[in-house]
Every structure is written in C-alpha cells, then in structure tokens.
Design a protein around this motif. Structure first.
Motif, PDB file in Angstrom:
ATOM      1  N   GLY A 163       0.677  -1.207   0.027  1.00 12.28           N
ATOM      2  CA  GLY A 163      -0.045  -0.089  -0.061  1.00 12.28           C
ATOM      3  C   GLY A 163       0.985   1.272   0.034  1.00 12.28           C
ATOM      4  O   GLY A 163       0.084   2.510  -0.254  1.00 12.28           O
ATOM      5  N   HIS A 164       1.996   1.234   0.137  1.00  7.30           N
ATOM      6  CA  HIS A 164       2.856   2.384   0.087  1.00  7.30           C
ATOM      7  C   HIS A 164       3.459   2.859  -1.380  1.00  7.30           C
ATOM      8  O   HIS A 164       3.372   2.040  -2.280  1.00  7.30           O
ATOM      9  N   ASP A 165       3.626   4.283  -1.168  1.00  8.29           N
ATOM     10  CA  ASP A 165       4.151   4.685  -2.622  1.00  8.29           C
ATOM     11  C   ASP A 165       5.682   4.851  -2.538  1.00  8.29           C
ATOM     12  O   ASP A 165       6.094   5.444  -1.640  1.00  8.29           O
ATOM     13  N   ILE A 166       6.215   4.259  -3.353  1.00  5.73           N
ATOM     14  CA  ILE A 166       7.704   4.090  -3.334  1.00  5.73           C
ATOM     15  C   ILE A 166       8.062   5.165  -4.522  1.00  5.73           C
ATOM     16  O   ILE A 166       7.652   4.964  -5.766  1.00  5.73           O
ATOM     17  N   ARG A 167       9.170   5.952  -4.310  1.00  7.10           N
ATOM     18  CA  ARG A 167       9.834   6.889  -5.089  1.00  7.10           C
ATOM     19  C   ARG A 167      11.365   6.399  -5.445  1.00  7.10           C
ATOM     20  O   ARG A 167      12.033   6.467  -4.257  1.00  7.10           O
ATOM     21  N   MET A 168      11.736   6.457  -6.519  1.00 13.42           N
ATOM     22  CA  MET A 168      13.335   6.153  -6.842  1.00 13.42           C
ATOM     23  C   MET A 168      13.866   7.511  -7.344  1.00 13.42           C
ATOM     24  O   MET A 168      13.328   7.786  -8.666  1.00 13.42           O
ATOM     25  N   HIS A 169      14.893   8.089  -6.904  1.00  8.48           N
ATOM     26  CA  HIS A 169      15.450   9.470  -7.627  1.00  8.48           C
ATOM     27  C   HIS A 169      16.740   8.840  -7.874  1.00  8.48           C
ATOM     28  O   HIS A 169      17.713   8.242  -7.126  1.00  8.48           O
ATOM     29  N   SER A 177      28.001   7.371 -26.771  1.00  3.02           N
ATOM     30  CA  SER A 177      28.829   6.213 -27.106  1.00  3.02           C
ATOM     31  C   SER A 177      28.209   5.798 -28.749  1.00  3.02           C
ATOM     32  O   SER A 177      28.618   6.156 -29.500  1.00  3.02           O
ATOM     33  N   ASN A 178      26.970   5.040 -28.546  1.00  5.19           N
ATOM     34  CA  ASN A 178      26.520   4.562 -29.839  1.00  5.19           C
ATOM     35  C   ASN A 178      24.971   4.684 -29.626  1.00  5.19           C
ATOM     36  O   ASN A 178      24.527   4.628 -28.658  1.00  5.19           O
ATOM     37  N   GLU A 179      24.372   4.947 -30.675  1.00  6.37           N
ATOM     38  CA  GLU A 179      22.753   4.945 -30.548  1.00  6.37           C
ATOM     39  C   GLU A 179      22.063   3.974 -30.065  1.00  6.37           C
ATOM     40  O   GLU A 179      20.914   3.613 -29.802  1.00  6.37           O
ATOM     41  N   ASN A 180      22.798   2.627 -29.895  1.00  6.18           N
ATOM     42  CA  ASN A 180      22.290   1.448 -29.620  1.00  6.18           C
ATOM     43  C   ASN A 180      22.385   1.099 -28.253  1.00  6.18           C
ATOM     44  O   ASN A 180      22.183   0.046 -27.628  1.00  6.18           O
ATOM     45  N   PHE A 181      22.854   2.247 -27.449  1.00  3.42           N
ATOM     46  CA  PHE A 181      23.154   1.863 -26.157  1.00  3.42           C
ATOM     47  C   PHE A 181      21.900   2.492 -25.198  1.00  3.42           C
ATOM     48  O   PHE A 181      21.730   3.646 -25.487  1.00  3.42           O
ATOM     49  N   ASN A 182      21.183   1.492 -24.471  1.00  2.00           N
ATOM     50  CA  ASN A 182      20.075   2.115 -23.870  1.00  2.00           C
ATOM     51  C   ASN A 182      20.132   1.896 -22.270  1.00  2.00           C
ATOM     52  O   ASN A 182      20.595   0.832 -21.830  1.00  2.00           O
ATOM     53  N   VAL A 183      19.383   2.854 -21.683  1.00  2.00           N
ATOM     54  CA  VAL A 183      19.794   2.875 -20.271  1.00  2.00           C
ATOM     55  C   VAL A 183      18.399   2.983 -19.542  1.00  2.00           C
ATOM     56  O   VAL A 183      17.668   3.605 -19.675  1.00  2.00           O
ATOM     57  N   TYR A 184      17.949   1.977 -18.788  1.00  2.00           N
ATOM     58  CA  TYR A 184      16.448   1.749 -17.982  1.00  2.00           C
ATOM     59  C   TYR A 184      16.689   1.874 -16.502  1.00  2.00           C
ATOM     60  O   TYR A 184      17.410   1.179 -15.867  1.00  2.00           O
ATOM     61  N   PRO A 185      15.850   2.824 -16.027  1.00  2.00           N
ATOM     62  CA  PRO A 185      15.752   2.924 -14.411  1.00  2.00           C
ATOM     63  C   PRO A 185      14.669   1.787 -14.216  1.00  2.00           C
ATOM     64  O   PRO A 185      13.739   1.722 -14.714  1.00  2.00           O
ATOM     65  N   ILE A 186      14.770   0.889 -13.266  1.00  2.00           N
ATOM     66  CA  ILE A 186      13.888  -0.090 -12.873  1.00  2.00           C
ATOM     67  C   ILE A 186      13.608   0.164 -11.357  1.00  2.00           C
ATOM     68  O   ILE A 186      14.395   0.062 -10.504  1.00  2.00           O
ATOM     69  N   GLN A 212      21.295  14.601 -15.405  1.00  2.00           N
ATOM     70  CA  GLN A 212      19.891  14.692 -15.286  1.00  2.00           C
ATOM     71  C   GLN A 212      19.279  13.984 -13.971  1.00  2.00           C
ATOM     72  O   GLN A 212      19.752  13.161 -13.693  1.00  2.00           O
ATOM     73  N   ASN A 213      18.180  14.395 -13.460  1.00  2.00           N
ATOM     74  CA  ASN A 213      17.483  14.066 -12.419  1.00  2.00           C
ATOM     75  C   ASN A 213      16.272  13.007 -12.897  1.00  2.00           C
ATOM     76  O   ASN A 213      15.439  13.696 -13.648  1.00  2.00           O
ATOM     77  N   HIS A 214      16.101  11.848 -12.392  1.00  2.00           N
ATOM     78  CA  HIS A 214      15.144  11.242 -12.931  1.00  2.00           C
ATOM     79  C   HIS A 214      14.581  10.621 -11.637  1.00  2.00           C
ATOM     80  O   HIS A 214      15.076  10.090 -10.791  1.00  2.00           O
ATOM     81  N   GLU A 215      13.125  10.427 -11.891  1.00  2.00           N
ATOM     82  CA  GLU A 215      12.356   9.651 -10.560  1.00  2.00           C
ATOM     83  C   GLU A 215      11.401   8.825 -11.378  1.00  2.00           C
ATOM     84  O   GLU A 215      10.746   8.933 -12.427  1.00  2.00           O
ATOM     85  N   GLN A 216      11.330   7.606 -10.563  1.00  2.00           N
ATOM     86  CA  GLN A 216      10.535   6.417 -10.921  1.00  2.00           C
ATOM     87  C   GLN A 216       9.588   6.328  -9.783  1.00  2.00           C
ATOM     88  O   GLN A 216      10.076   6.263  -8.847  1.00  2.00           O
ATOM     89  N   ILE A 241      26.732   7.857 -12.074  1.00  2.00           N
ATOM     90  CA  ILE A 241      25.637   7.675 -11.312  1.00  2.00           C
ATOM     91  C   ILE A 241      26.179   8.720 -10.030  1.00  2.00           C
ATOM     92  O   ILE A 241      27.412   8.220  -9.399  1.00  2.00           O
ATOM     93  N   GLU A 242      25.474   9.805  -9.426  1.00  2.00           N
ATOM     94  CA  GLU A 242      26.090  10.459  -8.533  1.00  2.00           C
ATOM     95  C   GLU A 242      25.389  10.000  -7.419  1.00  2.00           C
ATOM     96  O   GLU A 242      25.897  10.152  -6.023  1.00  2.00           O
ATOM     97  N   GLU A 243      23.960   9.848  -7.610  1.00  2.00           N
ATOM     98  CA  GLU A 243      23.102   9.209  -6.190  1.00  2.00           C
ATOM     99  C   GLU A 243      21.976   8.405  -6.666  1.00  2.00           C
ATOM    100  O   GLU A 243      21.289   8.749  -7.842  1.00  2.00           O
ATOM    101  N   ILE A 244      21.515   7.543  -5.754  1.00  2.00           N
ATOM    102  CA  ILE A 244      20.284   6.816  -5.973  1.00  2.00           C
ATOM    103  C   ILE A 244      19.674   6.911  -4.683  1.00  2.00           C
ATOM    104  O   ILE A 244      20.057   6.365  -3.597  1.00  2.00           O
ATOM    105  N   VAL A 245      18.288   7.498  -4.781  1.00  2.00           N
ATOM    106  CA  VAL A 245      17.416   7.372  -3.196  1.00  2.00           C
ATOM    107  C   VAL A 245      16.307   6.619  -3.835  1.00  2.00           C
ATOM    108  O   VAL A 245      15.553   6.907  -4.619  1.00  2.00           O
TER     109      VAL A 245
END
Length: 735
Positions: A163-169, A177-186, A212-216, A241-245
């Motif tokens: 029931g909790h809302d979880i946020r990943m920053h 590098s090349n156009e075929n390199f993909n990065v996904y936050p999970i 860039q700052n990304h939130e999931q 990566i500088e930080e993951i919270v």
C-alpha cells in the motif's frame, strides 16, 4: 564340420541377435540425429558469427531433427547439414575425410578495424532463468532479460510496504557512445524467483552526456515477492551515477540512500554489482562501463574444432572470427539465411520431434557446461545414442518423458528436475491420490512408517501393489531420479506411489511378522492424509533442549541460544528444510569474543571458451577440521541438499557442532536451467562446490557424512521411534 552354407546362416543369426531388433532405417535415423546433435551444440554455443544470433535456436533444433531424419545415406546427411548450418555458421565445413580446413578463408586480407569475436561462457547463460551465469561474445553487446544482469541492483521485501508509494530518485549522466546503448531505470515488484525483467515496460533515459535527475514511482499493491530497483542497460556504453535514493513516500523516509562519494561509502551498502560491467569510483560519482570481454583467455586467431560426427563424416568449426562493428567475417549467404528463417517460422513439429529435439539440446548443455560431468563414470556420448535409439524405436507418437529422464539420471545430480512450461507444472508433478500410508526403503524392503488406514501397521513390509512387485514399482520410479543413492531414496520414498486416480481400488499384499496379508483399500487424496510432522521444540531434560529449525521462529532460536547455561546441549534438527539456518544461526553459535573463520573459495563457476567438457579441479589445501563442539548437535539426513550442505560443511569447518544421522544428499552449487524446444526446461547444477576442508571432505554424490551414523531398525520403526534423535539424546547425556 559345418559346411559354408550353415556357417553363413549361423553368422547371420549372430549378427541379428547382437544388433537387436533395430532396422537399418532406425539405425540411420539415430546416426543422423547424433550427427546433427554434435553440429548443433558446436554452432549454437561456440561459432561466433553474427548470423547465428538471428536464429530461433529452439525452432532450429525441432526443424533440424525433422530434416536429418529423412536422410538415407551419410552423403545425403552431409548435404542436408550443409543446407542447415552454412547460412548461420560461415566458415564451417563437413567432409568425408579427416582434413584440416583452410583457415585463411576466415581472415580478411586487411584486418584494420577488425576485432576478435569469440564466445566466452561464465558457466552458461541458457535462458532468463540462468541465475548469475553469463554467455557473451567478445566485442559484441550483451542483451539479457535476466534481472540478475542489472548494472546496479538492490531489493527489499514487499510485505513491509504493501500500500505504500515508493519513489526512486537517480542523478545520472549517460555518456555518448553509440545509438544502440539504452539505459533503463527499474523499480518493479517481482514475485518468486527474480529472473525475468521486462525492460520494454520502461522507457530508456535520453543519453545527452549531461547530468539529469530522474524519478520513478511505484505503488506496492500486494505483499508477495520483493521490490527490485536499479539500472538496466543493453548495448555497449557507459554511464555515471551521483546518487540513488529509494524513498517511502507514505512513511516519508528513505529505504536506500546511495551517494557515491568514496569507496567506503559505496562498499558499505548492500547493493549487488555485476561482472558484466567495470565500476570506477570517481570523486563524486560512480562510472559504470559495459565490458567487451568477460575474462582474459580467448582462442588464438584461426583456432577451430575438428570433430568426427559420423562413421565417415567430419566437421570443422571456427571458434574465433574477426569482426567489424557491424559484421563478422566471413559473412554468410543472406538469401539462404532468409529462406531458413522462413522455414523455421512456418514449421510445426510433432510430439516425437519435440522429444528428440529436447534430448539434443539438453545433452549439449550438459556436455559443455556441467562442472561435474568430467568426474562421473559415464560415457555421455554413448548416452546420447542410446537415448535417441530408445525414442526412435518407440511406437508412441506422444511425448514420452522417460527416455529423457533416464539420460539425465545418469548425471547423479540431485538438482536435476524437468519443468513443463506447457502446463506450468514440474516434471516431478504427481497425481493427487496415493497409497494410504507413508513408507521408506530400509535394507532392501519397503516398510510402512506411517499408516493412514487401520488396515496397516508400522513395520509392515509391502510386497505387491495390484499384483505387481512393489520393489519393481519402486525401482522403476527411482531409476528416473538423478542424484546420489541416498538422494534417490529420499525422493522415491514419499513419491513413488502418487500415481493413482480418484476412488481407485488397490490390492496390496503385505508381510507382517512373517505372515502375508491381502489388503483391499482405496487410494487416498493427498490432502486427507495427516502429515507426520516432528515437534517444534521441547526440553528433553534440564540440560538438553530440542529445536526443530524447520518449525520454529528465529527469535525463539536466538533467545534459546542466548539464555542457555554452560552445561546445556541444544539439539538442532535440520531434517525438515530449515532454511533460515544458513543466514542467522551460525553467528549465534560462536563463543563471546570468538572470530569465526571465513569461508574459503569453495564456489567455482567454469570459464569456458572452447567446446569441451570443463574440468574443474579441487586445488584447496587439505586441512583437518577442529574437534566438533558437542554442545551443539545437528540432526541430518538425505533430505539436506545444496545450501543446507554448504552450511553443514561450514559448521564442521568451524567446529561449531556435532553431526548425527545419515549422509546428506551430496549435491551443491548454483542451479542453471536449460530452456528446451518442446516448451520444457531442465534444471542442473551449473557451478561446483568444494569443501572448506579440502578434497578429503569433498561431498558431491557421497554427501556429508555424519560424525555419528544412525540406521534405524525395523523394531524402532514399528514403535514409531526417532532413532536419530534418540542417539543424539544419548550423546548429549554423556556431555
């Protein structure tokens, strides 16, 4: 003296008798599929061409079996193999003579801009359920849907956050590098084994070389499983990566807070890092770069495998090629490859073709990636031909699992079991009705140990079931179980009689005190049979405490250990799959101020780059374990397998306890799963485990031997006595 006519007739009879009932067509089909099997494994897992990566290998196995079965001569077989393999494996050759290939055809005249491309297998990545095992071609991107291949990975139990809302920053920078390199936050919830990662449900982050700052965000909607978080990549490139919270919005508190400021901070966090990547800690960030090579060893350029795959048929396979960024050299026939893929797409196999293809794929997976095969007294090549012949000679059109099971049983690997993805049920699945008693094989007899019907008593010897010899039924079931003798017995005892339908009437003949009795009873529904569970805990007397680690909470165990007095002995029962023992009990057994020894390097994953069965040597220096502490007595038996055995090995290595009971199962190491064409899978042990004490205590197949061996008598069984526990109490009373 016989005349020539009679001599010839006798010779014909001898030939017929020694070759059995195999027809020439049957033998040719077996030889054809055997040749295909050899070629299949070599090309799939060791030929490094880009073309080989465009093939559906499961469908290819099914189609290839069908194609080669139709050949009626070795010349026709050679031509068919060329049609099948040349489009996906440029440079291979099939010959009717043992001749060396012209390796200059594999090397471009100008190698500028070319890099070596060859397979490297860390164990083997055989599908999304391949644990931490990895297969990758050098200087080629790696793509995987296995969650264990995340570049950085953490998880926590979902039950605490329902029931909790979880946020990943994440503060991240993706380097160009090349156009075929993909990065996904999970950030996702996974129930059961965390193997499958659905990256297509996540959007890749833009790679513009700026921070860039990304939130999931994710709402935990159920308590089952774990919440997994981290960074997934495909292709080649690097990121910082500088930080993951990971933050609990509902409770307003951080679950994980990673700031990559220095090595001590980074290494102190419980975060899995992967051997697919190189990790560089900068002043304020962590840089993660995909690797082009897993380990240092690769074949010399021009290396090839030369193999006899038929009576007069040979195959040469290059195991390393040059390649540009876009294509390996030499390139194959694109039109032939398109035609082959179209054939595979439209092919619908029969059940027998599925059965044969499953055998081909599984046999190859074991041949090249089992770390234990080289030490077994088994001719694995011969097992292939025998198993194929058994299937070909069968008149059944349906999929018969038994030949496959018999082949895998020869591995004596207690982890082996077959999964049926068609019905999402295990290959070891049993019907829901059983005999109205539990039994065990003791001294060559099937003894009733727990009757569910008043007709039976403890100690009855089961002679026949429905007019069939009970021992024959038992051995028939036992023969398809892979593992040591004691493991086979442990699996067969409760399971050999789960083969009955609802309401079926059974005629069971027993021996009781030397007299035979015929018993007419009905099979019982499993859910109606009371489970004979051992008690959770009890004080035997003021100085002996019994704890069943399979039925007691950790807090209770910890409290009992903390409060025990100097003269008290604790008997720990680990015969009921006491899983939490491994993580928590061991540190509690140390004396105050005592430092326990570290595990030695006992887990070995083979590094494979050539097509040969790995030989994994035990190079640990032998040591004698210390005198065991008899204040801690562990009850063990053949049910203890894998991690249980590794923990018991450590207990002996550290001198933490005295072992009483029977030999353990004798199987340890991380499992792997071979995905099979017939919508099945087969699990096997993919890494080798050694003993902390060295080769003299190596326990694969033998099991860990107790300090005190206990074998119950028939009289003890009749009385319902626990012979192992009684012996442990006797030992404890002498402490």
């Amino acid at each position: 003296m016989m005349n020539k006519k009679w001599c010839f007739l006798v010779l014909v009879i001898i030939i017929v008798l020694t070759t059995g009932c195999q027809s020439p067509v049957s033998r040719q089909e077996k030889d054809n599929i055997t040749a295909f099997a050899y070629a299949y494994g070599l090309v799939r897992w060791f030929h490094p061409s880009d073309e080989s990566q465009t093939i559906d290998w499961d469908q290819f196995a099914l189609y290839g079996v069908k194609e080669v079965m139709e050949c009626r001569s070795e010349t026709e077989l050679q031509q068919r193999l060329e049609v099948l393999f040349l489009p996906i494996a440029p440079g291979i050759s099939f010959n009717n003579k043992d001749v060396a290939p012209d390796t200059t055809k594999w090397i471009p005249s100008d190698t500028t801009g070319f890099l070596p491309v060859t397979w490297q297998h860390y164990g083997a990545e055989l599908g999304i359920q391949s644990n931490y095992y990895l297969s990758k071609r050098t200087n080629r991107p790696h793509v995987s849907k296995n969650i264990n291949k995340l570049a950085i990975h953490g998880y926590f139990p979902a039950a605490e956050y329902k029931g909790h809302d979880i946020r990943m920053h994440i503060k991240i920078r993706i380097h160009p590098s090349n156009e075929n390199f993909n990065v996904y936050p999970i950030l996702t919830q996974v129930e059961g084994a965390p193997v499958f990662l659905c990256a297509e449900n996540h959007n890749p982050l833009p790679g513009n070389n700026s921070w860039q700052n990304h939130e999931q965000r994710y709402t935990v909607d159920k308590k089952e499983g774990d919440i997994h978080w981290g960074i997934y990549t495909d292709g080649e490139g690097s990121l910082s990566i500088e930080e993951i919270v990971v933050f609990d919005e509902t409770e307003q508190k951080a679950i994980r807070d990673l700031k990559f400021m220095d090595s001590n901070t980074f290494n102190s966090y419980d975060v899995r890092r992967n051997f697919l990547y190189e990790y560089t800690l900068n002043q304020h960030s962590l840089t993660i770069t995909t690797k082009n090579i897993i380990f240092d060893r690769i074949p010399d350029m021009g290396s090839y495998d030369q193999r006899k795959i038929g009576k007069n048929l040979y195959m040469n396979t290059p195991v390393i090629l040059y390649g540009t960024k876009d294509q390996t050299y030499p390139s194959g026939d694109k039109k032939a490859l398109e035609n082959l893929n179209e054939q595979l797409k439209n092919f619908i196999p029969t059940e027998k073709q599925k059965e044969l293809a499953d055998i081909v794929v599984a046999w190859n997976g074991i041949k090249y990636f089992s770390p234990y095969l080289s030490e077994l007294p088994v001719d694995w090549d011969n097992e292939l031909t025998n198993t194929l012949q058994m299937v070909i000679d069968s008149k059944e059109d349906s999929y018969n699992l038994r030949p496959f099971q018999l082949m895998m049983a020869k591995l004596e690997d207690g982890h082996v079991h077959i999964i049926d993805y068609n019905s999402d049920a295990s290959g070891n699945h049993y019907p829901s009705y059983r005999l109205p008693f539990q039994s065990e094989m003791i001294r060559g007899q099937i003894i009733v140990t727990n009757p569910f019907d008043r007709v039976f008593k403890r100690g009855d010897i089961v002679l026949e079931i429905n007019k069939e010899n009970a021992l024959k039924i038992y051995e028939n079931y036992r023969s398809v179980i892979s593992g040591s003798d004691q493991h086979k017995t442990a699996k067969a005892n409760p399971n050999f009689h789960y083969a009955y339908k609802e309401g079926v009437l059974l005629d069971i003949k027993i021996d009781r005190d030397g007299k035979t009795h015929d018993c007419k009873v009905r099979a019982l529904f499993i859910g109606d049979c009371p489970v004979n569970l051992r008690e959770a805990q009890r004080w035997v007397n003021d100085s002996i405490l019994y704890l069943n680690l399979g039925r007691i909470q950790f807090d209770e165990v910890a409290e009992s250990i903390r409060k025990r007095k100097t003269n008290q002995t604790i008997i720990f029962d680990v015969r009921d799959y006491s899983a939490f023992l491994f993580r928590y009990i061991i540190p509690l057994l140390a004396e105050p101020g005592e430092t326990l020894p570290e595990n030695r390097d006992i887990s070995i994953i083979p590094e494979i780059y050539l097509p040969q069965t790995p030989v994994v040597l035990d190079t640990l220096r032998p040591i004698e374990p210390p005198t065991p502490d008899r204040k801690n007595i562990f009850l063990i038996n053949e049910n203890d397998i894998s991690n249980f055995e590794a923990t018991l090995d450590y207990i002996r290595y550290a001198g933490l306890g005295y072992l009483v009971g029977n030999n353990t199962a004798g199987c340890c190491g991380m499992v792997n799963t071979i995905q099979l064409p017939g919508k099945r899978g087969v699990v096997f042990t993919g890494s080798k485990y050694l003993s902390n004490m060295g080769p003299n205590h190596y326990y694969y197949r033998t099991g860990i031997k107790p300090d005190c061996l206990v074998e119950p008598s028939i009289e003890q069984i009749k009385q319902g006595a626990d012979a192992i526990l009684e012996k442990a109490i006797e030992i404890a009373e002498r402490n």
